[in-house]
Write an enzyme that holds these catalytic residues in place. Structure first.
Site, PDB file in Angstrom:
ATOM      1  N   LEU A  95       0.818  -1.214   0.000  1.00 41.63           N
ATOM      2  CA  LEU A  95       0.000   0.000   0.000  1.00 41.63           C
ATOM      3  C   LEU A  95       0.848   1.258   0.000  1.00 41.63           C
ATOM      4  CD1 LEU A  95      -2.701  -0.998   2.638  1.00 41.63           C
ATOM      5  CD2 LEU A  95      -3.040  -0.804   0.181  1.00 41.63           C
ATOM      6  N   GLY A 130       7.968   4.160   3.198  1.00 39.21           N
ATOM      7  CA  GLY A 130       8.603   5.402   3.633  1.00 39.21           C
ATOM      8  C   GLY A 130       9.739   5.113   4.579  1.00 39.21           C
ATOM      9  N   GLY A 131      10.086   6.121   5.411  1.00 43.04           N
ATOM     10  CA  GLY A 131      11.237   5.984   6.291  1.00 43.04           C
ATOM     11  C   GLY A 131      11.057   4.917   7.342  1.00 43.04           C
ATOM     12  N   PHE A 132       9.801   4.624   7.742  1.00 39.15           N
ATOM     13  CA  PHE A 132       9.583   3.651   8.812  1.00 39.15           C
ATOM     14  C   PHE A 132       9.524   2.229   8.303  1.00 39.15           C
ATOM     15  CE2 PHE A 132       5.335   5.064   7.526  1.00 39.15           C
ATOM     16  CZ  PHE A 132       4.803   3.867   7.137  1.00 39.15           C
ATOM     17  N   LYS A 151       7.349  -0.496   5.344  1.00 41.42           N
ATOM     18  CA  LYS A 151       6.339  -0.686   4.317  1.00 41.42           C
ATOM     19  C   LYS A 151       4.994  -1.054   4.938  1.00 41.42           C
ATOM     20  CE  LYS A 151       9.680  -2.225   0.838  1.00 41.42           C
ATOM     21  NZ  LYS A 151      10.062  -3.316  -0.097  1.00 41.42           N
ATOM     22  N   ASP A 180       2.201  14.252  15.430  1.00 43.71           N
ATOM     23  CA  ASP A 180       2.345  14.122  13.975  1.00 43.71           C
ATOM     24  C   ASP A 180       0.994  14.256  13.276  1.00 43.71           C
ATOM     25  OD1 ASP A 180       3.964  13.942  11.783  1.00 43.71           O
ATOM     26  OD2 ASP A 180       4.043  11.759  11.736  1.00 43.71           O
TER      27      ASP A 180
END
Length: 678
Positions: free
Chosen positions: A351, A354-356, A358, A476
């Site tokens: 889906l 990113g940095g964290f 998948k 955030d």
């Protein structure tokens, strides 16, 4: 002979007897037909009848519904006058939670137009309704709930209460579970205590009085727990089904029924608890198995020297559960279960990323429920600290505008979070479009949808800041972390950076984290996130939703670079309508637009002291009256820049200096966040 009075008298007697059989029945256990007429129970979803005759509505599986109804519809109302008849019922039940003190929602005695209750949801909805129809008069649902979870959404008094529900799950009246002894003294009852409880529900159609009584004994107390005036005539239809509904949530409880007696227009027959099936007892330990395990252990100890290498390899690769994981509920999924759900974490199920790590779309085996699985690698920026924060905070939060965490898993260096799947993705995909990423066109959000989204996110923040047992600072809040369900209702998600502290205490963090464009100016100076810094981020979100553009646009004209400055300039010059998303044309509510702009600017003020509290934000958005919103304190350039110590300017320059790097890296990160659907 056919004209004989005796013949007609006989026919009349048979007719009355048949009618009586449909108006009264008694189940002494549920393995056979009801005494008094009628076939066995009509069961739906996971409800089943055990060999012992016990009716089990749910089991120790999360997010399940169990329905059990008398198979034939009963006449509850006079078809000519529309007046509801009197009725009386008693039943014996028990609730056995998966964990001794943590219930998995409850059960409800139910009168409904259908046995299936289509569209009903588990968890706080008890298998009776869903988020869109709760409170609708067209439901024609009457229920008496025995709830073991406190849901703030429905103003529950505690996690051990009885309530009367009329077309809604906001109970009135409601009371903590208790009964009156022979001495007239009120005594507490623990609904999730795992023992048999008998309940009586009596409605007097003439006096229009409903009584609910509880007792752990067979004898009915003379004083009911709940007694109040209510006319069920507008609620009930002429013919209705009567039965029970139960559900589980993140935590599970097994709901049992042992016997049931019901009668229309009179007092039901009593139940003797000693004649009903007994509650299942925990299985006794197998002595032979225990001895075998002991012998095997002894043999393994003798062979330890030879097996050291193998054991080391096995332990290294096993899915080891460490001590801290035991306190990080909710549900812990097995890795193999998530692997099957995501088809081996195939790229076709991806889906976002990113940095964290998948995020994958998955379908849980068995229940076939669609979920989103966030896979966090050990080397990611989010790391173990944020992962623990997300489990600790989201796992126990319950609000209609928060993404629900279903569970989690850890396998070696990989961490997993399992959420409800949000089919419409994230809000930013509907507000902005980046053709360079090859995004498919999305429909333009209407103004009612946008304003409902703002009110929903504000309500979620109020719950986090003031209404939960701890203060939760999200840290955030942004458009890509607002997910939209199938009806475009907002769900605030991604608590990976959340910070918890007690009410009245000061947050201790000094790490300035978040997303550029949403960071409050004081964070660059103090590093301490507060509820006010969340409000600042929400203000940015409000302006984004109204204007349809990002908080900072590097490619925009200098005077339009920073969203809040541009909106301030248009507001003070009286040209506020220029900032409303041009894709809406004139199809928006001007009063609500003014409210949103004023609230967005107020929340985005560079001075934390000048910003409103979350409760004020919710109040003004709910009312939608621009005249009620106080005058704004003044645009940023007129405020004393020394108070923020250059924090806001530092933020802007930092953003511009990083814009080229962000335009490449954050494009993928933004794509991930908005496609995460968690």
């Amino acid at each position: 002979m056919p004209n004989s009075p005796i013949f007609f008298t006989l026919l009349l007697s048979l007719f009355l007897s048949a009618s009586a059989q449909q108006d009264e029945f008694v189940y002494i256990g549920f393995s056979g037909d009801a005494d008094g007429g009628g076939s066995n129970m009509s069961l739906n979803d996971v409800a089943e009848i055990e060999n012992s005759g016990i009716l089990r509505l749910t089991n120790e599986t999360s997010r399940l519904i169990g329905h059990a109804f008398y198979p034939a519809a009963l006449r509850f109302r006079n078809a000519t006058t529309g007046v509801a008849f009197s009725f009386s019922t008693t039943f014996a039940f028990a609730i056995v939670p998966e964990y001794p003190k943590l219930g998995g929602h409850g059960l409800a005695f139910t009168i409904a137009p259908t046995k299936e209750l289509p569209g009903a949801l588990p968890s706080q909805y008890l298998g009776l309704m869903n988020a869109s129809d709760v409170g609708n008069a067209t439901n024609h649902v009457f229920a008496v709930e025995f709830d073991t979870v406190q849901d703030f959404e429905f103003d529950d008094v505690n996690d051990n209460h009885v309530g009367v529900d009329v077309n809604s799950l906001v109970s009135y009246p409601t009371a903590s579970a208790a009964y009156y002894g022979n001495d007239g003294v009120k005594k507490d009852l623990n609904l999730k205590g795992g023992y048999t409880i008998q309940a009586w529900v009596d409605y007097d159609g003439a006096e229009k009085v409903l009584n609910v009584t509880l007792s752990p004994f067979s004898t009915k107390p003379s004083t009911p727990l709940l007694s109040f005036q209510v006319d069920l005539s507008p609620v009930l239809l002429d013919d209705m089904f009567v039965g029970f509904s139960a559900s589980t949530g993140l935590l599970a409880s097994t709901h049992y029924l042992f016997g049931w007696s019901f009668k229309m227009k009179g007092a039901c027959r009593s139940l003797e608890l000693s004649s009903l099936p007994s509650l299942p007892q925990p299985k006794k330990k197998n002595v032979t198995l225990t001895v075998a395990i002991s012998v095997t252990t002894f043999v393994l100890l003798i062979a330890a020297a030879a097996a050291t290498a193998y054991l080391f390899y096995w332990i290294k690769n096993a899915d080891v559960i460490e001590a801290w994981e035991l306190n990080c509920g909710p549900h812990r999924f097995a890795y193999e279960e998530l692997k099957r759900a995501t088809e081996g974490f195939r790229d076709q199920q991806l889906l976002g990323f990113g940095g964290f790590g998948k995020v994958y779309k998955g379908t849980l085996p068995g229940s076939r429920v669609e979920v989103a699985v966030k896979r966090v690698s050990h080397e990611s920026r989010q790391g173990i600290r944020e992962f623990l924060a997300e489990i600790a905070s989201v796992g126990r939060l319950r609000h209609r505008n928060l993404v629900q965490l279903r569970g989690w898993c850890r396998r070696r260096g990989d961490l997993f979070l399992v959420y409800d799947y949000m089919p419409n993705g994230s809000l930013d995909k509907f507000l902005f479009r980046d053709d360079s990423l090859g995004q498919r066109p999305r429909p333009v959000l209407s103004w009612p949808q946008r304003f409902r989204i703002l009110r929903g996110v504000a309500s979620a923040l109020l719950y986090l800041h003031e209404e939960w047992e701890h203060v939760v600072i999200h840290r955030d809040v942004k458009a890509s972390n607002v997910l939209l369900d199938a009806e475009f209702n907002p769900r605030l998600g991604d608590f990976g950076l959340a910070k918890l502290h007690d009410h009245g205490a000061n947050p201790s963090t000094t790490r300035a984290v978040g997303t550029l464009g949403y960071l409050a100016p004081e964070l660059t100076r103090t590093g301490k996130a507060t509820t006010s810094s969340d409000v600042y981020a929400f203000g940015t979100l409000v302006l984004e939703v109204v204007c349809g553009r990002r908080p900072v646009e590097p490619k925009a004209l200098p005077e339009e670079l920073v969203l809040v400055d541009w909106v301030w300039e248009r507001w003070t010059s009286g040209r506020w309508a220029d900032v409303v998303d041009h894709r809406l044309g004139d199809d928006y509510d001007r009063e609500e637009a003014v409210v949103a702009i004023k609230v967005g600017l107020w929340c985005s003020h560079p001075s934390a002291a000048a910003r409103p509290g979350t409760r004020e934000v919710v109040r003004y958005l709910d009312r939608g009256d621009a005249a009620e919103v106080p005058p704004l304190a003044g645009p940023p350039e007129e405020y004393d820049a020394g108070e923020s110590n250059g924090g806001f300017d530092d933020f802007v320059h930092s953003y511009l200096a990083s814009s080229e790097k962000i335009s490449k890296g954050s494009a993928a990160l933004g794509q991930e966040a908005s496609r995460t659907c968690v």
